[in-house]
Write a protein that holds these residues in place. Structure first.
Motif, short mmCIF file in Angstrom:
data_model
loop_
_atom_site.label_atom_id
_atom_site.label_comp_id
_atom_site.label_asym_id
_atom_site.label_seq_id
_atom_site.Cartn_x
_atom_site.Cartn_y
_atom_site.Cartn_z
N CYS A 43 50.78 28.89 -3.96
CA CYS A 43 50.42 29.33 -2.61
C CYS A 43 48.98 28.88 -2.28
O CYS A 43 48.71 28.37 -1.19
CB CYS A 43 50.56 30.85 -2.54
N ALA A 51 57.71 37.98 -0.57
CA ALA A 51 58.90 37.18 -0.25
C ALA A 51 59.66 36.85 -1.53
O ALA A 51 60.90 36.81 -1.54
CB ALA A 51 58.49 35.90 0.48
N GLU A 91 51.99 38.10 1.16
CA GLU A 91 53.21 37.71 1.87
C GLU A 91 54.09 36.84 0.97
O GLU A 91 55.31 37.04 0.87
CB GLU A 91 52.84 36.97 3.16
N ALA A 92 53.44 35.88 0.30
CA ALA A 92 54.20 34.97 -0.59
C ALA A 92 54.81 35.75 -1.76
O ALA A 92 55.98 35.56 -2.10
CB ALA A 92 53.29 33.86 -1.10
N VAL A 145 58.72 32.29 0.59
CA VAL A 145 58.08 32.40 1.91
C VAL A 145 58.35 31.12 2.73
O VAL A 145 58.31 31.14 3.96
CB VAL A 145 56.56 32.69 1.74
N GLN A 166 47.92 36.26 2.83
CA GLN A 166 48.89 35.16 2.60
C GLN A 166 49.51 35.28 1.21
O GLN A 166 50.71 35.06 1.02
CB GLN A 166 48.19 33.80 2.72
#
Ligand code: T4K
Length: 391
Positions: free
Chosen positions: A386, A322, A318-319, A12, A315
């Protein structure tokens, strides 16, 4: 596999993904290929492809034996199985269901002009709350569909009591709970009937497929008629019906996969334990407990991102994505926030506070035969880094 030590190592943030191939929630578990090919050859030789063929019948008997239930009525998928069960039970008017479930539970009602009425869940177990169910009963209520979410049992005894008190039909969506036990009984034996899904993404699959299991002879007979247009012999239709039949090749896959069922459950259990161990040191994440001391399929690894977590749920998603970990936000945003329910019942969320909170917190992580301990530790490491970066 790449080693992830700092935020700069996360995809990410521009690094190469940790995994070359995407890791999916629901990557199919596959049984013995040669055994499947043998069944396929036999199907070609017999030229019997559908309509209650010998493999479907054998598959039904094996499911009945496994669950200790009198009848298994195999179907083409779990959604049609739900629709047929709802109709065979004579549910109409309003039926109470959780909003926190896969949308098929609600759609199966709506598709046949029965109104799904969404009741809230217990925020700890994620199961339908009996108190919430009571509060949603109206003179139009004809039934309750409990969902054994994540393979954990819904509060079956409390729901049965409510159904008995109010003269309501009770059935269960057991799409997640094949081969799970509750209080010494296999799931499949509760309510008037229970519905299974054998979709490709379920830990046990028949490519597509489903079944209704029941101990009620008459109900089973009605559903057998309904799944085959109501035919009771050549030219003789004695009941309204549809086409809900399972075909031979699906039953072949089921028979093969039944042989490796315990191996798949053992792999899921190992993965679950590895996740639990790795997640212990990650602040703000809670792994939903599955270990009830009873038989369980461990097919979903469910993590709640707590309010004390420095990173948000989205979040983290998303990480992970990715880095090619296709973690999922099941069952966000809740059925009541999906169409047509969102437009039909714009204020439903007001009585679903726990559904809203849980749906916004959950991440479902990949498991099954294709995952190993090293991959799992990397998945957890992505989340750990993260969270540390967000803090
Ligand atoms: N009730 C409940 C509580 C349910 O959870 C479900 C189904 C039903 C009823 C209805 O039963 P069925 O009519 O489906 O028998 C998936 C499944 O499609 C669905 O069956 C399941 N629940 C639900 C929880 O998950 P999606 O749309 O989130 O995932 P899907 O199908 O796109 O698959 C996820 C990923 O898995 C894919 O991105 C790639 C991978 N995959 C998928 C398939 C089909 C593979 O690698 N190979 C494959 O063959 O719904």
């Amino acid at each position: 596999m790449k080693v992830i030590q700092t935020a700069q190592d996360l995809a990410v943030n521009g690094a190469a993904p940790a995994f070359d191939e995407p890791l999916h929630v629901g990557r199919p578990n596959m049984g013995d290929r040669a055994a499947f090919m043998q069944y396929a050859n036999d199907i070609f030789d017999r030229r019997w492809l559908s309509n209650n063929g010998p493999l479907v019948q054998q598959f039904e008997r094996e499911i009945e034996a496994h669950l200790g239930v009198k009848h298994c009525v195999a179907m083409c998928n779990g959604t049609i199985a739900l629709e047929i069960a709802i109709r065979a039970l004579g549910m109409d008017g309003e039926v109470i269901v959780p909003s926190y479930t896969f949308v098929a539970t609600a759609h199966a009602l709506q598709w046949q002009s029965v109104t799904p009425v969404f009741a809230d869940i217990d925020p700890v177990t994620h199961q339908l709350s009996p108190d919430a169910v009571r509060s949603m009963i109206t003179p139009r209520t004809s039934g309750i569909i409990g969902v054994h979410l994540w393979g954990r049992a819904a509060p079956v005894r409390e729901l049965q009591n409510i159904a008995d008190e109010h003269g309501l039909k009770l059935m269960f969506d057991a799409a997640h709970a094949f081969s799970c036990m509750h209080q010494g009984r296999m799931i499949g034996n509760f309510g008037a009937c229970e519905v299974l899904s054998f979709h490709a993404t379920k830990f046990f699959n028949t490519f597509e497929g489903g079944a209704v299991v029941t101990n009620d002879d008459e109900l089973a007979q009605t559903m057998r008629l309904m799944r085959n247009f109501g035919f009771a012999g050549f030219d003789r239709v004695i009941h309204p019906g549809t086409n809900g039949k399972m075909v031979e090749i699906n039953a072949a896959m089921g028979l093969v996969n039944l042989k490796s069922l315990d191996d798949v459950i053992a792999a899921n259990r190992r993965n679950y334990d590895t996740y639990r161990e790795a997640l212990r040191s990650v602040p703000g994440l809670r792994l939903l407990s599955m270990d009830t001391g009873e038989r369980h399929n461990y097919q979903y690894v469910v993590v709640e991102v707590g309010p004390d977590c420095a990173a948000t749920r989205d979040q983290l998603i998303e990480a992970l994505q990715a880095d090619n970990v296709m973690a999922r936000r099941y069952f966000w945003p809740g059925c009541h926030n999906m169409e047509p329910y969102r437009s039909l019942f714009p204020h439903a969320g007001l009585v679903l506070p726990h559904t809203g909170v849980v749906a916004a917190r959950v991440i479902v992580l990949p498991t099954g035969q294709t995952m190993d301990a090293e991959m799992i530790r990397t998945v957890v490491q992505i989340m750990r880094i993260c969270i540390a970066a967000a803090a």
